[in-house]
Design a protein around this motif. Structure first.
Motif, PDB file in Angstrom:
ATOM      1  N   ALA A 280       0.868  -1.181   0.000  1.00  0.00           N
ATOM      2  CA  ALA A 280       0.000   0.000   0.000  1.00  0.00           C
ATOM      3  C   ALA A 280       0.899   1.223   0.000  1.00  0.00           C
ATOM      4  O   ALA A 280       1.666   1.424   0.950  1.00  0.00           O
ATOM      5  CB  ALA A 280      -0.907  -0.002   1.227  1.00  0.00           C
ATOM      6  N   VAL A 281       0.843   2.036  -1.063  1.00  0.00           N
ATOM      7  CA  VAL A 281       1.778   3.158  -1.197  1.00  0.00           C
ATOM      8  C   VAL A 281       1.031   4.483  -1.285  1.00  0.00           C
ATOM      9  O   VAL A 281      -0.095   4.556  -1.782  1.00  0.00           O
ATOM     10  CB  VAL A 281       2.695   2.977  -2.424  1.00  0.00           C
ATOM     11  CG1 VAL A 281       3.591   1.759  -2.244  1.00  0.00           C
ATOM     12  CG2 VAL A 281       1.888   2.860  -3.713  1.00  0.00           C
ATOM     13  N   ASP A 282       1.690   5.542  -0.802  1.00  0.00           N
ATOM     14  CA  ASP A 282       1.083   6.862  -0.767  1.00  0.00           C
ATOM     15  C   ASP A 282       1.486   7.686  -1.983  1.00  0.00           C
ATOM     16  O   ASP A 282       2.045   7.159  -2.960  1.00  0.00           O
ATOM     17  CB  ASP A 282       1.441   7.572   0.546  1.00  0.00           C
ATOM     18  CG  ASP A 282       2.951   7.817   0.701  1.00  0.00           C
ATOM     19  OD1 ASP A 282       3.693   7.702  -0.298  1.00  0.00           O
ATOM     20  OD2 ASP A 282       3.376   8.119   1.835  1.00  0.00           O
ATOM     21  N   ALA A 283       1.243   8.995  -1.925  1.00  0.00           N
ATOM     22  CA  ALA A 283       1.521   9.868  -3.068  1.00  0.00           C
ATOM     23  C   ALA A 283       2.988   9.882  -3.454  1.00  0.00           C
ATOM     24  O   ALA A 283       3.334  10.145  -4.617  1.00  0.00           O
ATOM     25  CB  ALA A 283       1.046  11.289  -2.747  1.00  0.00           C
ATOM     26  N   ASP A 284       3.875   9.593  -2.500  1.00  0.00           N
ATOM     27  CA  ASP A 284       5.310   9.587  -2.773  1.00  0.00           C
ATOM     28  C   ASP A 284       5.827   8.206  -3.169  1.00  0.00           C
ATOM     29  O   ASP A 284       7.035   8.041  -3.383  1.00  0.00           O
ATOM     30  CB  ASP A 284       6.076  10.062  -1.538  1.00  0.00           C
ATOM     31  CG  ASP A 284       5.679  11.465  -1.115  1.00  0.00           C
ATOM     32  OD1 ASP A 284       5.493  12.324  -2.001  1.00  0.00           O
ATOM     33  OD2 ASP A 284       5.531  11.693   0.100  1.00  0.00           O
ATOM     34  N   GLY A 285       4.945   7.210  -3.224  1.00  0.00           N
ATOM     35  CA  GLY A 285       5.378   5.847  -3.512  1.00  0.00           C
ATOM     36  C   GLY A 285       5.875   5.100  -2.296  1.00  0.00           C
ATOM     37  O   GLY A 285       6.352   3.960  -2.408  1.00  0.00           O
ATOM     38  N   ASP A 286       5.781   5.730  -1.105  1.00  0.00           N
ATOM     39  CA  ASP A 286       6.184   5.074   0.132  1.00  0.00           C
ATOM     40  C   ASP A 286       5.014   4.312   0.727  1.00  0.00           C
ATOM     41  O   ASP A 286       3.855   4.725   0.613  1.00  0.00           O
ATOM     42  CB  ASP A 286       6.660   6.111   1.163  1.00  0.00           C
ATOM     43  CG  ASP A 286       7.946   6.798   0.751  1.00  0.00           C
ATOM     44  OD1 ASP A 286       8.851   6.096   0.276  1.00  0.00           O
ATOM     45  OD2 ASP A 286       8.041   8.034   0.908  1.00  0.00           O
ATOM     46  N   GLY A 287       5.332   3.229   1.422  1.00  0.00           N
ATOM     47  CA  GLY A 287       4.282   2.486   2.105  1.00  0.00           C
ATOM     48  C   GLY A 287       4.706   1.065   2.381  1.00  0.00           C
ATOM     49  O   GLY A 287       5.720   0.574   1.867  1.00  0.00           O
ATOM     50  N   LEU A 288       3.914   0.404   3.206  1.00  0.00           N
ATOM     51  CA  LEU A 288       4.256  -0.943   3.655  1.00  0.00           C
ATOM     52  C   LEU A 288       4.200  -1.952   2.520  1.00  0.00           C
ATOM     53  O   LEU A 288       3.216  -2.012   1.774  1.00  0.00           O
ATOM     54  CB  LEU A 288       3.309  -1.383   4.773  1.00  0.00           C
ATOM     55  CG  LEU A 288       3.603  -2.769   5.362  1.00  0.00           C
ATOM     56  CD1 LEU A 288       4.884  -2.736   6.188  1.00  0.00           C
ATOM     57  CD2 LEU A 288       2.429  -3.261   6.211  1.00  0.00           C
ATOM     58  N   ALA A 289       5.253  -2.754   2.415  1.00  0.00           N
ATOM     59  CA  ALA A 289       5.258  -3.936   1.557  1.00  0.00           C
ATOM     60  C   ALA A 289       5.266  -5.161   2.446  1.00  0.00           C
ATOM     61  O   ALA A 289       6.039  -5.234   3.403  1.00  0.00           O
ATOM     62  CB  ALA A 289       6.472  -3.943   0.647  1.00  0.00           C
TER      63      ALA A 289
END
Length: 649
Positions: A280-289
């Motif tokens: 699940a990634v946010d606007a910056d492409g960061d998020g839990l894998a």
């Protein structure tokens, strides 16, 4: 976090959070048949999946007790916490609350990868009732948030050859009678936190098994969930589960949680041969894998939806904590399935968690391109070989004894070890998950006494002491047959009732009441049994007798009123409330049930006044719309107050 004892990259201490008062467990054993599959199987579902959906559901969660004594009053509390940290990540674990990973902080982005509110508010979402939102939890047993959500797990540190540190947590899961073990470690330069899960079935017989690792992740306007599949098995809690295309579902792309109008589940149908992951990634492409070895086949997205019900539930669960969705990983393809776990079997797998760090434009673009891009980035984060090597490492230390104990879990594993010793069965512990006798508590004390002095061939029969705890299994049934007194008869009845052996249970309840006519819980158990076998008038009479025997029993009163209302006896329900001490009906569920009884008795203005003054049920059940429905009945034409809107659809 307050530090106590550093251990390599593992630090034990405390964390201060705003936590609701937990309160005592219910004294009422959960003996009625009540657990069932929540969905019907619809179009496009494979036959083998449908068959597994019909297998393995237990009738109830006995011998666990119900955890419903909490409130909605919170205050700052120090909780045991363990931190695993390197230069990339910092993970905070709450071993006293089911071993949950509470925080996973990515240092490069400065972001929490998990939904980690500063509040812990318990609510009626778990198999034992109490549950709280946030972090990454381990669900075992049967569909629903696990019975071990809100209990301490045994927790210790292993120092392996070379000096590396591993955090081990383990418990005896009583519903299925299995040992669950979770090892967490964070290598010095790793961008992922590893978890190795091992389940052991010590019994010779097959047990239905269920496991899902559930991660709550922050939900923003730009959050997108990606998994390597084009279709999923979906349900919105009102329709049959069926094959859907998440990117084209109901006219929108449901892989953006905020584009879902209502609560829904999407179980991604990952093709054979593909890696098992979800992110699940946010606007910056960061998020839990979340990545895993192949045994953990299922990958799921859960969304609350954008309606008032979804918003209210999130605020109810995480006051002031913001919105979240869930990404999950499980043994089966969906959560309405159980898998047969053979006797004496061990199942193990590895999961890895880190920041996906995707290119935001690609991750939020066309689905196929987003999947291929995520596949490439996640291979660089932790490829399949790294996961397989981690699984081999976990296997090599699985039976290594933990050296530094940080927290003691429940005493039920120690009681099981004592039972096995007395009856000649193989021990639970294989070296890596000890359940020593010094972990026994008052909950297990009467059962230890029965083991030591109540054997049928062990001399004089035991007058079994009263207990608010319960056990299950044929060995305990045999031991109870050799004990004397009303409590022994009551517990024997309860044990049989829980597994739906109703005729002998009824006889034992009757024997308990002959020995102790004022035994409130025996009246209650007999009442439930009579209702289940169609003898409604007799069953309700036994529930009234239970309330009379224990007039201050608020849980008894709530159950008795609920069942009287369910059987169209509102005046009798109201009489129960009027006869009870004022303190047992003044607030919460019993106040609402009084309003229902008043409405059913024709006293609608008094009932409406209660709703207008305000009703708050701390353990309001997920999906329960009873308050809003009563408002619509009593106040036609008036908008339901937002605080009463909890519909998930």
């Amino acid at each position: 976090m307050t530090e106590n004892a550093p251990a390599g990259n593992i630090t034990a201490g405390t964390i201060t959070l705003e936590v609701a008062a937990f309160g005592p467990d219910s004294p009422l054993p959960p003996v009625a048949a009540g657990i069932q599959a929540p969905y019907r199987v619809g179009m496009g579902v494979p036959d083998e999946l449908a068959a597994r959906a019909a297998y393995g559901y237990p009738p109830n969660i006995y011998p666990y007790t119900i955890q419903d004594g909490y409130s909605r009053q919170r205050q700052d509390r120090e909780l045991p916490a363990v931190v695993l940290e390197n230069r990339h990540l910092r993970a905070t674990v709450l071993p006293g609350l089911g071993g949950r990973i509470w925080e996973l902080f990515d240092k490069a982005s400065g972001k929490q990868l998990l939904h980690s509110p500063r509040t812990i508010q318990f609510a009626n979402f778990a198999l034992r009732n109490a549950w709280f939102a946030g972090g990454l939890e381990w669900n075992i047993g049967t569909r629903g948030h696990t019975p071990t959500s809100c209990i301490p797990w045994h927790t210790a540190v292993l120092t392996v050859p070379g000096g590396d540190q591993v955090l081990r947590m383990w418990e005896f899961e009583r519903l299925r009678g299995v040992v669950v073990q979770v090892d967490l470690w964070l290598p010095a330069d790793s961008r992922v936190l590893f978890s190795a899960v091992r389940l052991r079935n010590p019994a010779p017989d097959e047990v239905p098994m269920y496991w899902w690792s559930n991660a709550a992740v922050p939900e923003t306007e730009d959050t997108r969930v990606i998994a390597p599949a084009t279709t999923a098995f979906g349900s919105d809690y009102e329709t049959d589960i069926q094959r859907v295309t998440p990117t084209e579902h109901e006219g929108r792309d449901a892989t953006w949680p905020v584009r879902n109008d209502h609560a829904a589940d999407y179980f991604f149908d990952i093709p054979e041969g593909r890696r098992h992951w979800i992110t699940a990634v946010d606007a910056d492409g960061d998020g839990l894998a979340m990545l895993s070895t192949s045994r953990l086949r299922g990958k799921k997205l859960f969304v609350w939806g954008q309606g008032d019900g979804g918003r209210n539930w999130q605020e109810w669960l995480s006051p002031g904590g913001g919105r979240y969705a869930e990404i999950q990983a499980g043994l089966a393809q969906t959560q309405f399935e159980h898998l047969p776990m053979p006797g004496r079997a061990e199942w193990s797998w590895v999961e890895a968690y880190g920041n996906a760090r995707l290119d935001p434009a690609t991750a939020h673009g066309a689905w196929d391109a987003a999947v291929e891009h995520a596949q490439s980035r996640l291979a660089a984060l932790a490829d399949q070989q790294a996961l397989e090597e981690a699984l081999a490492f976990a296997g090599s230390i699985a039976d290594t004894a933990p050296q530094d104990r940080l927290l003691v879990g429940t005493g039920w594993g120690a009681l099981e070890e004592e039972l096995r010793r007395v009856t000649g069965m193989q021990p639970l512990d294989t070296g890596g998950t000890p359940f020593p006798a010094d972990t026994l508590t008052g909950e297990q004390a009467p059962w230890v006494e029965l083991l030591r002095h109540g054997l049928p061939d062990g001399g004089s029969p035991l007058t079994f002491p009263g207990s608010g705890s319960f056990v299950a299994g044929p060995a305990w049934e045999r031991l109870l047959e050799g004990a004397a007194g009303a409590e022994a008869r009551f517990h024997g009845a309860t044990l049989k009732h829980a597994r739906q052996d109703l005729a002998p249970a009824e006889q034992l309840y009757a024997q308990a009441l002959e020995l102790d006519p004022g035994h409130a819980l025996a009246h209650r158990g007999l009442g439930l049994l009579l209702l289940a076998t169609g003898r409604v008038a007799q069953g309700l009479a036994e529930l009234r007798a239970a309330c009379a025997a224990d007039p201050a029993g608020g849980k008894l009163l709530a159950e008795a009123m609920t069942l009287h209302l369910a059987h169209a006896e509102p005046r009798a329900a109201l009489l129960l409330a009027e006869q009870a001490p004022p303190g047992t009906v003044a607030a919460g569920r019993n106040r609402f049930l009084t309003a229902c009884a008043l409405a059913g008795s024709g006293r609608t203005e008094e009932a409406a006044a209660i709703l207008r003054e305000g009703v708050e049920i701390p353990d309001l059940l997920e999906g329960d719309n009873a308050i809003s429905e009563l408002w619509q009945q009593l106040c036609p034409g008036e908008e339901v107050p937002r605080k009463y809107r909890f519909s998930m659809h």
